[in-house]
Design a protein around this motif. Structure first.
Motif, PDB file in Angstrom:
ATOM      1  N   GLY A   1       0.822  -1.201   0.000  1.00 47.98           N
ATOM      2  CA  GLY A   1       0.000   0.000   0.000  1.00 47.98           C
ATOM      3  C   GLY A   1       0.850   1.243   0.000  1.00 47.98           C
ATOM      4  O   GLY A   1       2.052   1.208   0.299  1.00 47.98           O
TER       5      GLY A   1
ATOM      6  N   TYR B   1      -4.535   3.702   0.266  1.00 52.64           N
ATOM      7  CA  TYR B   1      -5.167   3.843   1.579  1.00 52.64           C
ATOM      8  C   TYR B   1      -5.092   5.296   2.023  1.00 52.64           C
ATOM      9  O   TYR B   1      -4.198   6.042   1.608  1.00 52.64           O
ATOM     10  CB  TYR B   1      -4.585   2.878   2.622  1.00 52.64           C
ATOM     11  CG  TYR B   1      -3.168   3.127   3.108  1.00 52.64           C
ATOM     12  CD1 TYR B   1      -2.917   3.814   4.305  1.00 52.64           C
ATOM     13  CD2 TYR B   1      -2.077   2.643   2.405  1.00 52.64           C
ATOM     14  CE1 TYR B   1      -1.611   3.995   4.764  1.00 52.64           C
ATOM     15  CE2 TYR B   1      -0.777   2.815   2.857  1.00 52.64           C
ATOM     16  CZ  TYR B   1      -0.553   3.492   4.042  1.00 52.64           C
ATOM     17  OH  TYR B   1       0.734   3.670   4.503  1.00 52.64           O
TER      18      TYR B   1
ATOM     19  N   PRO C   1      -4.844  -0.495   3.449  1.00 54.85           N
ATOM     20  CA  PRO C   1      -5.684  -0.846   2.310  1.00 54.85           C
ATOM     21  C   PRO C   1      -6.754  -1.875   2.670  1.00 54.85           C
ATOM     22  O   PRO C   1      -6.532  -2.727   3.530  1.00 54.85           O
ATOM     23  CB  PRO C   1      -4.703  -1.466   1.308  1.00 54.85           C
ATOM     24  CG  PRO C   1      -3.344  -1.259   1.843  1.00 54.85           C
ATOM     25  CD  PRO C   1      -3.441  -0.887   3.276  1.00 54.85           C
TER      26      PRO C   1
END
Ligand code: BG6
Length: 515
Positions: free
Chosen positions: A311, A491, A498
């Protein structure tokens, strides 16, 4: 209300007499002695050690860096750093003593003449021990690209053996992957024996990380349960709310796996999973850890696709303040694919842990700063009781590393009443509350510097340890670097990462403990 007396606190049960160690006179040369790490951590830590009378009467510290400076100029830089970054009140009296041990030598890391000057300075300022040796500690607080030049000159200019009884402390990152770490180890081995090498990982200096071993092997009630028969799974979370600050230059090349997973998380994982060492000797502990790394299941492409999640943070809010996305941080590349978040499911294929998943996750700009390990025990075989809450909690043992230094055991009790309802409660030991605040938590660097001065390598990574940690994470880094991450940022800053990371564990019918 009934008047129930408090259970006796741990500090009442026996008086703890602080241990004192005899440290031989030494000289520490800090390569990069004016850099960020030196100013923020090393010099304030050395000052506190001196203030707490942990250092011997005879010690010297030499800052070694490129800019021309006098000893006096260096002392004033150190004084400012301690005032800015040190803990507690600055004491002029201690400063007077400490500053009289400080020196400076300028020089280029690739210039032989500078090392000759350094050697001469060492002859002048280092005070021999009773046995007649000169104990020198070289602290390499420099970016990794300088290391080859430095090591070449250590042996060339005779700084490592003979005249000087030396040790070196090397900061992370130790290499970029297993191959470069092995090459660095070989380079080091040309000048130093393994017993002289201290590869630092500040997580091992954290009290509560060290406590994992104490907890496991000083209490006989948990160890019989510490295996696949009783443990359903383990979670390790290293969550940070900070972003990358001004470290884009480093972070763009490193990413989360090199920065946190390869070192801090692997160290924690090994302490949780290792077999009991036969003694507390450094190599006995370090060898057990290496066995853990070697039994972590190999991750091929399809494994990585299925069981890891990467992420990168987008914009969001932390503590109600707007924060920018990773790609908008100062000096990150536009459209950067550098991951700031990792989640993964690992297996340790040995007798103790076969088929027990270890879920690991770490990331920057998450909701809170929390590092914890949770051991989730299996549910009882029969569900005899109804539950007061919807969630049926198994027994969970939580080892909190930061910010709450505590150990909590989640158990189920009968909810008072005429029914038969189960209710989840906590048995909790909290360092600060239960030791009644009369304890001093040494900062990680305090502990680690002292250990190096004492010659204790237990809390430092070994040569095979560091290489086998890289061997675990190399396939992930390679795969991630060779396949684009089109959905980045994925995110929101201030979230728990995420969505896919939640799915990773939920697919198995489990949940992240903190979410
Ligand atoms: C360092 C990493 O090793 O550890 C940083 O390079 C990270 O990116 C830091 O922020 C976290 O350490 P701590 O002690 O604050 O958990």
């Amino acid at each position: 209300m009934s008047d129930i007396p408090d259970a006796p606190s741990a500090s009442q049960s026996c008086e703890i007499i602080p241990e004192r160690f005899d440290i031989e006179p030494f000289t520490m040369v800090i390569f990069g002695g004016t850099g960020d790490l030196s100013r923020r951590k090393l010099l304030p830590t050395l000052f506190h050690l001196c203030e707490d009378r942990n250092l011997p009467d005879n010690f010297s510290i030499i800052g070694f860096a490129s800019k021309e400076r006098s000893d006096e100029d260096y002392r004033s830089l150190v004084r400012d750093s301690i005032k800015e970054f040190g803990e507690g009140e600055f004491s002029d009296r201690c400063w007077e003593n400490f500053s009289s041990h400080l020196y400076y030598t300028s020089g280029g890391f690739d210039d032989n003449e500078s090392y000759r000057r350094l050697s001469k300075r060492l002859e002048e300022v280092s005070i021999p021990t009773k046995g007649g040796t000169r104990e020198i500690i070289y602290y390499l607080a420099v970016p990794p690209q300088f290391l080859p030049d430095i090591f070449e000159r250590f042996s060339l200019c005779n700084l490592c053996n003979n005249t000087f009884n030396s040790r070196i402390i090397i900061e992370k990152p130790f290499g970029q992957n297993r191959k470069s770490a092995a090459a660095l180890n070989q380079l080091i081995a040309r000048s130093f024996n393994e017993s002289q090498v201290y590869r630092i990982d500040h997580y091992l200096g954290k009290e509560t990380v060290q406590n994992i071993l104490f907890f496991r092997f000083a209490n006989s009630i948990f160890e019989p349960l510490w295996n696949r028969r009783y443990i359903d799974h383990v979670q390790i979370t290293v969550a940070e709310s900070l972003g990358i600050g001004s470290r884009a230059g480093f972070y763009e090349k490193a990413g989360v796996v090199r920065d946190i997973v390869q070192n801090h998380m692997m160290q924690i994982l090994a302490l949780v999973a290792m077999e009991p060492p036969i003694s507390l000797e450094a190599d006995h502990i370090r060898d057990e850890k290496v066995k853990v790394y070697r039994t972590i299941r190999n991750m091929d492409e399809s494994y990585i696709d299925r069981f890891t999640v990467r992420g990168q943070y987008g914009t969001g809010k932390i503590n109600n303040k707007d924060v920018s996305s990773y790609r908008n941080e100062k000096e990150t590349y536009p459209g950067s694919d550098t991951p700031t978040y990792f989640a993964g499911k690992l297996y340790i294929d040995n007798w103790r842990w076969a088929d027990v998943p270890f879920y690991l996750r770490t990331g920057k700009r998450l909701k809170e700063r929390i590092t914890e390990i949770s051991i989730h025990f299996r549910q009882p075989p029969l569900r005899l009781f109804s539950s007061a809450c919807e969630i049926r909690e198994p027994n969970i043992l939580v080892l909190g590393v930061q910010p709450h230094e505590e150990i909590a055991l989640h158990i189920g009790v009968k909810h008072p009443g005429i029914g038969n309802q189960l209710y989840p409660v906590n048995m909790r030991f909290n360092y600060e509350k239960d030791l009644r605040g009369d304890i001093h938590f040494p900062l990680p660097y305090e502990r680690l510097l002292l250990d190096c001065m004492k010659g204790d390598q237990t809390l430092f990574a070994s040569q095979d340890g560091i290489e086998s940690m890289w061997a675990v994470v190399d396939p992930i880094i390679e795969q991630w670097e060779h396949t684009p991450a089109p959905e980045f940022p994925n995110y929101i800053a201030g979230s728990w990462g995420p969505e896919k990371a939640a799915q990773l564990i939920e697919k198995d019918g489990r949940q992240w403990r903190i979410a």
